[in-house]
Design an enzyme around this catalytic site. Structure first.
Site, PDB file in Angstrom:
ATOM      1  N   HIS A  54      -0.877   2.999   5.204  1.00 16.44           N
ATOM      2  CA  HIS A  54      -0.916   2.327   6.428  1.00 16.44           C
ATOM      3  C   HIS A  54      -0.014   1.095   6.256  1.00 16.44           C
ATOM      4  O   HIS A  54       0.227   0.492   4.909  1.00 16.44           O
ATOM      5  CB  HIS A  54      -2.630   1.837   6.348  1.00 16.44           C
ATOM      6  CG  HIS A  54      -2.815   0.878   7.722  1.00 16.44           C
ATOM      7  ND1 HIS A  54      -2.452  -0.317   8.017  1.00 16.44           N
ATOM      8  CD2 HIS A  54      -3.564   1.433   8.704  1.00 16.44           C
ATOM      9  CE1 HIS A  54      -2.964  -0.594   9.136  1.00 16.44           C
ATOM     10  NE2 HIS A  54      -3.784   0.296   9.780  1.00 16.44           N
TER      11      HIS A  54
ATOM     12  N   ASP B  27      -6.711   0.670  -1.384  1.00 14.82           N
ATOM     13  CA  ASP B  27      -6.925   0.298   0.022  1.00 14.82           C
ATOM     14  C   ASP B  27      -8.315   1.200   0.528  1.00 14.82           C
ATOM     15  O   ASP B  27      -8.112   2.380   0.629  1.00 14.82           O
ATOM     16  CB  ASP B  27      -5.837   0.584   1.051  1.00 14.82           C
ATOM     17  CG  ASP B  27      -6.067   0.608   2.319  1.00 14.82           C
ATOM     18  OD1 ASP B  27      -7.396   0.730   2.731  1.00 14.82           O
ATOM     19  OD2 ASP B  27      -5.208   0.785   3.057  1.00 14.82           O
TER      20      ASP B  27
ATOM     21  N   GLN C 185     -10.662   3.075   4.739  1.00 15.46           N
ATOM     22  CA  GLN C 185     -11.095   4.269   5.267  1.00 15.46           C
ATOM     23  C   GLN C 185     -12.518   5.268   4.381  1.00 15.46           C
ATOM     24  O   GLN C 185     -12.874   6.134   4.820  1.00 15.46           O
ATOM     25  CB  GLN C 185      -9.910   5.377   5.618  1.00 15.46           C
ATOM     26  CG  GLN C 185      -9.190   4.792   6.534  1.00 15.46           C
ATOM     27  CD  GLN C 185      -9.598   4.566   7.922  1.00 15.46           C
ATOM     28  OE1 GLN C 185     -10.826   5.250   8.352  1.00 15.46           O
ATOM     29  NE2 GLN C 185      -9.195   3.585   8.934  1.00 15.46           N
TER      30      GLN C 185
ATOM     31  N   LYS D  50     -15.034  -1.105   9.792  1.00 15.81           N
ATOM     32  CA  LYS D  50     -15.029   0.152   9.560  1.00 15.81           C
ATOM     33  C   LYS D  50     -16.303   0.830   9.098  1.00 15.81           C
ATOM     34  O   LYS D  50     -16.577   1.985   9.087  1.00 15.81           O
ATOM     35  CB  LYS D  50     -13.892   0.625   8.416  1.00 15.81           C
ATOM     36  CG  LYS D  50     -12.531   0.051   8.672  1.00 15.81           C
ATOM     37  CD  LYS D  50     -11.955   0.558   9.552  1.00 15.81           C
ATOM     38  CE  LYS D  50     -10.329   0.140   9.600  1.00 15.81           C
ATOM     39  NZ  LYS D  50      -9.457   0.452  10.925  1.00 15.81           N
TER      40      LYS D  50
ATOM     41  N   CYS E  88      -0.558   2.917  12.788  1.00 19.15           N
ATOM     42  CA  CYS E  88      -0.184   2.046  11.943  1.00 19.15           C
ATOM     43  C   CYS E  88       0.490   2.728  10.465  1.00 19.15           C
ATOM     44  O   CYS E  88       0.217   2.241   9.496  1.00 19.15           O
ATOM     45  CB  CYS E  88      -0.913   1.013  11.515  1.00 19.15           C
ATOM     46  SG  CYS E  88      -1.505   0.043  12.948  1.00 19.15           S
TER      47      CYS E  88
END
Lengths: 413, 154
Positions: free
Chosen positions: A130, A207, A210, A233, A371
């Site tokens: 991202h 990261d 997600q 999220k 993104c």
């Protein structure tokens, strides 16, 4: 098995009642909210936790001797411990509140990066990242004279592990990869990737934006050095997230921002910084939303992350089969290990037109580059249509998506 | 479905699938880029303007959604053999048609002069898509002003 129970034992209809926003009509159609990778809906217990704070405990933290400040501080710090346990982090001192994943990455790039990355060093990211896990590292490399390198991927959207091993050298100071790709849903083998990075002495930031709503995350088992995620999220509020960092790394890092709460004492000559985690939390924090995120963590743990993962795997495989079967639809991202994301292209129709038509059929999806422009470039598309699922989504909603794609073909046929 | 048909009228779908004036123009004397960073829609507009200030030729290249492609296709056809002043007036008329609430527009005047391009009136009901419809027009405005930077509608 009752009608509303899934094969893996989630009572989805009962869970949906915790999310009043799901129960509405848009453009006179029942809403099918399939944009969870952008932002998930918020259940009543989270809304109640925030409301309770404002109704009873509204005050500042770590400052007052009065009762309200005590209550607010307790709830706020309790939420931190909830996040710590959720991630299986060794200590609450290793959990830093942030505005979200983006701020977590920027904190590490600014603080750890500036202290440790020099000209001639390398920072390794992946082709799946991202923008928020690209741009902070580009900025760091520009400032330091270090080189940014990129782990390539195959057509399915899986990172090439042999290329990764080749790129890892003693020059590699840091590896930054996502746990799950937001654009394609690929689950990266981060545990193995972390071990390989550690073998050359590199530090790893994951990261987790997600991954966090879809699977159990254990930062100790992964041996991650840094793990960042966003509250919204995982059914929590926007504007709050957390960064996990190993204590030894965090202790050696300079502060990210200066201000109140991050200090032990201040004179005009010298400031003594506060202990962890407060050293990285300048200013009055986002108290109510931290408490809300704590409630969100409680909520998903009550359902069980393994039960969520199993149900969503079933849902994704149903959606993949149904959407792939539509003539003129190409799936983008077909990794063997995927989580809750279905990116696709209706051949000959721009994703924004697809998104508009789906919206009028009640189906909320994301149409765009997510993104992740380098991912789009890899597949030779400007954008994709992305359906992304949460545990509250149903097969009926996927059928509604399939029907809506039929309308796209009708209009553009 | 009926409101979707208001947006995706046959004429718009046709122009999006078979865009007219879709070519580079090596001898253009005005050129401008339009870009929507959020959508990724990109187009380059070419104009040939004569000494009298009349647009003798107009064409475009690029990639975008049906709305932005059809808008560029129809606009380039429409501004040919029009004066720069007339093209600017058309910009204003089109902009009003797709951005102003219809109840605020005088039905006797709205879209006047736009001819077939008045089919874009339906975009008004889809606020998220207004920027797609106006990208080519903002690019035209920049080309007429000979601005160097890319036009945005975000």
């Amino acid at each position: 098995m009752s009608a509303s129970m899934s094969a893996v034992g989630l009572d989805v209809q009962a869970l949906r009642r915790d999310f009043p926003s799901l129960d509405q009509q848009v453009h006179d159609k029942p809403l099918a909210y399939l944009d969870n990778a952008a932002s998930a809906q918020t259940p009543l217990p989270v809304i109640d936790a925030i409301r309770d704070h404002y109704l009873r405990d509204r005050s500042n933290v770590h400052r007052g001797v009065h009762e309200l400040s005590q209550r607010a501080t307790n709830a706020y710090e309790k939420a931190r411990v909830k996040v710590q346990r959720f991630l299986n982090a060794p200590s609450y001192e290793e959990i830093i509140w942030t505005r979200g994943t983006t701020e977590g990455v920027n904190l590490v790039a600014s603080s750890w990066g500036r202290a440790n990355v020099r000209a001639g060093d390398e920072v390794l990211i992946s082709a799946l990242e991202h923008h928020s896990n690209i741009v902070p590292w580009q900025m760091l490399c520009q400032q330091s004279g270090a080189t940014l390198r990129v782990i390539p991927m195959n057509q399915a959207g899986e990172l090439l592990q042999d290329e990764y091993e080749r790129l890892l050298t003693e020059r590699t100071k840091l590896v930054a990869v996502n746990h799950v790709s937001n654009a394609l849903g690929t689950i990266n083998p981060v545990r193995e990737m972390i071990a390989k990075a550690h073998a050359v002495g590199a530090v790893v930031l994951i990261d987790g934006a997600q991954a966090i709503p879809h699977m159990a995350v254990d930062v100790r088992a992964l041996d991650a050095d840094f793990y960042a995620f966003s509250g919204h999220k995982i059914f929590g509020p926007t504007g709050i997230g957390a960064l996990y960092g190993k204590k030894a790394l965090l202790e050696a890092m300079p502060p990210y921002q200066g201000g109140g709460d991050m200090i032990a004492s201040v004179t005009f000559e010298k400031t003594i910084y506060n202990d962890l985690p407060y050293k990285f939390e300048a200013g009055t924090p986002n108290i109510a939303d931290a408490i809300g995120l704590g409630a969100a963590v409680d909520y998903v743990q009550k359902i069980g992350m393994d039960a969520i993962a199993a149900y969503e795997a079933e849902l994704l495989s149903y959606a993949t089969e149904k959407v792939a079967a539509i003539d003129g639809v190409r799936l983008i991202g077909t990794a063997r290990h995927k989580a809750s994301v279905l990116s696709f292209e209706v051949v000959g129709v721009h994703p924004h037109d697809v998104g508009t038509i789906l919206d009028r059929e009640g189906v909320a999806v994301r149409a765009g580059h997510h993104c992740a422009q380098p991912v789009m470039e890899f597949y030779g598309v400007a954008a994709t249509t992305r359906a992304s699922f949460a545990f509250y989504n149903t097969r009926e909603e996927i059928d509604q998506l399939v029907g809506a794609i039929g309308k796209v073909k009708e209009l553009f046929g | 479905m009926s409101d979707l048909r208001d947006l995706y009228q046959d004429l718009i779908v046709d122009h999006s699938k078979n865009p007219r004036n879709f070519r580079e123009m090596p001898d253009a004397n005005r050129c401008a880029d339009g870009f929507n960073p959020l959508c990724g829609d990109k187009l380059r507009l070419y104009l040939k303007i004569d000494d009298e200030g009349v647009i003798r030729d107009a064409s475009f290249k690029g990639s975008g959604c049906a709305i932005s492609t059809a808008s560029a296709s129809m606009m380039t056809g429409m501004i040919k053999n029009q004066s720069i002043e007339r093209a600017r007036d058309l910009f204003d008329t089109f902009h009003q048609l797709v951005t102003r609430p219809h109840e605020e527009l005088d039905p006797n005047e709205a879209g006047i002069g736009l001819g077939k391009m008045a089919v874009f009136a339906g975009v008004n009901e889809f606020p998220a898509r207004v920027k797609c419809a106006t990208l080519a027009w903002h690019t035209l405005k920049n080309a007429l002003e000979d601005k160097q930077e890319a036009a945005h509608t975000e």
